[in-house]
Scaffold this motif. Structure first.
Motif, PDB file in Angstrom:
ATOM      1  N   THR A  69       0.171  -1.098  -0.049  1.00  0.00           N
ATOM      2  CA  THR A  69      -0.080   0.040  -0.355  1.00  0.00           C
ATOM      3  C   THR A  69       0.912   1.242  -0.080  1.00  0.00           C
ATOM      4  O   THR A  69       2.183   1.259   0.239  1.00  0.00           O
ATOM      5  N   ILE A  70       0.430   1.823  -0.549  1.00  0.00           N
ATOM      6  CA  ILE A  70       1.236   3.764  -0.499  1.00  0.00           C
ATOM      7  C   ILE A  70      -0.096   4.740   0.589  1.00  0.00           C
ATOM      8  O   ILE A  70      -0.789   4.446   0.292  1.00  0.00           O
ATOM      9  N   SER A  71       0.678   5.077   0.937  1.00  0.00           N
ATOM     10  CA  SER A  71       0.242   6.615   1.528  1.00  0.00           C
ATOM     11  C   SER A  71       1.285   7.908   1.678  1.00  0.00           C
ATOM     12  O   SER A  71       2.167   8.282   1.387  1.00  0.00           O
ATOM     13  N   ARG A  72       0.665   9.037   2.333  1.00  0.00           N
ATOM     14  CA  ARG A  72       1.273  10.259   1.978  1.00  0.00           C
ATOM     15  C   ARG A  72       1.261  10.986   3.102  1.00  0.00           C
ATOM     16  O   ARG A  72      -0.187  10.814   3.798  1.00  0.00           O
ATOM     17  N   ASP A  73       1.758  11.733   3.904  1.00  0.00           N
ATOM     18  CA  ASP A  73       1.740  12.478   5.079  1.00  0.00           C
ATOM     19  C   ASP A  73       1.667  14.212   4.026  1.00  0.00           C
ATOM     20  O   ASP A  73       3.536  14.391   4.604  1.00  0.00           O
ATOM     21  N   ASN A  74       1.568  14.586   3.618  1.00  0.00           N
ATOM     22  CA  ASN A  74       1.997  15.826   2.976  1.00  0.00           C
ATOM     23  C   ASN A  74       2.968  16.867   4.175  1.00  0.00           C
ATOM     24  O   ASN A  74       3.317  17.432   4.025  1.00  0.00           O
ATOM     25  N   ALA A  75       2.364  17.312   4.932  1.00  0.00           N
ATOM     26  CA  ALA A  75       2.899  17.928   6.328  1.00  0.00           C
ATOM     27  C   ALA A  75       3.930  17.014   6.610  1.00  0.00           C
ATOM     28  O   ALA A  75       4.807  18.563   6.980  1.00  0.00           O
ATOM     29  N   LYS A  76       4.291  16.108   6.425  1.00  0.00           N
ATOM     30  CA  LYS A  76       6.125  16.231   7.049  1.00  0.00           C
ATOM     31  C   LYS A  76       6.001  16.107   5.581  1.00  0.00           C
ATOM     32  O   LYS A  76       7.534  15.135   5.064  1.00  0.00           O
ATOM     33  N   ASN A  77       5.708  15.581   4.226  1.00  0.00           N
ATOM     34  CA  ASN A  77       6.677  15.576   2.948  1.00  0.00           C
ATOM     35  C   ASN A  77       7.295  14.495   3.088  1.00  0.00           C
ATOM     36  O   ASN A  77       8.420  14.023   2.290  1.00  0.00           O
ATOM     37  N   VAL A  78       6.510  13.350   2.727  1.00  0.00           N
ATOM     38  CA  VAL A  78       6.764  11.822   3.012  1.00  0.00           C
ATOM     39  C   VAL A  78       6.147  11.550   2.589  1.00  0.00           C
ATOM     40  O   VAL A  78       4.575  11.270   2.472  1.00  0.00           O
ATOM     41  N   VAL A  79       6.443  10.346   1.747  1.00  0.00           N
ATOM     42  CA  VAL A  79       5.441   9.309   1.615  1.00  0.00           C
ATOM     43  C   VAL A  79       5.543   7.680   1.814  1.00  0.00           C
ATOM     44  O   VAL A  79       7.366   7.897   1.233  1.00  0.00           O
ATOM     45  N   TYR A  80       5.070   6.882   2.215  1.00  0.00           N
ATOM     46  CA  TYR A  80       5.509   5.706   2.156  1.00  0.00           C
ATOM     47  C   TYR A  80       5.394   4.710   1.764  1.00  0.00           C
ATOM     48  O   TYR A  80       3.699   4.797   0.890  1.00  0.00           O
ATOM     49  N   LEU A  81       5.341   3.268   1.758  1.00  0.00           N
ATOM     50  CA  LEU A  81       6.115   3.016   0.760  1.00  0.00           C
ATOM     51  C   LEU A  81       5.004   1.250   1.989  1.00  0.00           C
ATOM     52  O   LEU A  81       6.351   1.083   2.865  1.00  0.00           O
ATOM     53  N   GLN A  82       4.207   0.439   2.087  1.00  0.00           N
ATOM     54  CA  GLN A  82       3.899  -0.359   2.988  1.00  0.00           C
ATOM     55  C   GLN A  82       3.941  -1.698   1.787  1.00  0.00           C
ATOM     56  O   GLN A  82       2.701  -1.727   1.755  1.00  0.00           O
ATOM     57  N   ALA A  83       5.264  -2.845   2.327  1.00  0.00           N
ATOM     58  CA  ALA A  83       5.083  -3.937   2.028  1.00  0.00           C
ATOM     59  C   ALA A  83       5.190  -4.540   2.926  1.00  0.00           C
ATOM     60  O   ALA A  83       5.870  -5.171   3.271  1.00  0.00           O
ATOM     61  N   ASN A  84       4.059  -5.736   2.618  1.00  0.00           N
ATOM     62  CA  ASN A  84       3.310  -6.810   3.334  1.00  0.00           C
ATOM     63  C   ASN A  84       3.347  -7.872   2.650  1.00  0.00           C
ATOM     64  O   ASN A  84       3.760  -7.847   2.059  1.00  0.00           O
ATOM     65  N   SER A  85       3.508  -9.283   3.178  1.00  0.00           N
ATOM     66  CA  SER A  85       4.325 -11.129   2.656  1.00  0.00           C
ATOM     67  C   SER A  85       4.882 -10.487   1.637  1.00  0.00           C
ATOM     68  O   SER A  85       4.310 -11.112   0.232  1.00  0.00           O
ATOM     69  N   LEU A  86       6.100 -10.691   2.231  1.00  0.00           N
ATOM     70  CA  LEU A  86       7.115 -10.313   0.669  1.00  0.00           C
ATOM     71  C   LEU A  86       7.514 -11.501   0.210  1.00  0.00           C
ATOM     72  O   LEU A  86       7.782 -12.390   1.099  1.00  0.00           O
TER      73      LEU A  86
END
Length: 126
Positions: A69-86
């Motif tokens: 999944t992908i998410s973002r926190d514009n207040a922190k100026n960061v985007v995340y990629l959560q990788a599960n079941s690799l």
């Protein structure tokens, strides 16, 4: 200087999880769609996930649907990629990229992205 910096990669066992971060400096991500790409040795770069500038729209490749999944926190100026079941086939260098696109929508075609990070290695192995 506009920069994207990825972090959070590493070695993980099959079935494990990682969270990758993409931090921007020198500009704000508010008006940028963000994509995560990966490239394994000997393979073409693959667009894995993207998220629209406001975060309302995401798009995932079939290879990672239900696991990443992908998410973002514009207040922190960061985007995340959560990788599960690799899986071992997720092993690659992962890159984030930014495309100035205020509004809805995002795409996973690499040619539209103007700014790229240096990449972070993800290795899935027992």
């Amino acid at each position: 200087q506009l920069q994207l910096v990825e972090s959070g990669g590493g070695l993980v066992q099959p079935g494990g999880s990682l969270r990758l971060s993409c931090a921007a400096s020198g500009f704000t991500l508010d008006y940028y769609a963000i994509g995560w790409f990966r490239q394994a040795p000997g393979k073409e770069r693959e667009g894995v996930l993207c998220i629209s500038s406001g975060g309302a729209i995401t798009n995932a490749a079939d290879s990672v649907k239900g696991r990443f999944t992908i998410s973002r926190d514009n207040a922190k100026n960061v985007v995340y990629l959560q990788a599960n079941s690799l899986k071992s086939e997720d092993t690659a260098v992962y890159y984030c990229a930014a495309h100035r696109q205020p509004g809805i929508g995002c795409g996973r075609a690499s040619y539209v992205y103007e700014y790229w990070g240096q990449g972070t290695q993800v290795t899935v192995s027992s």
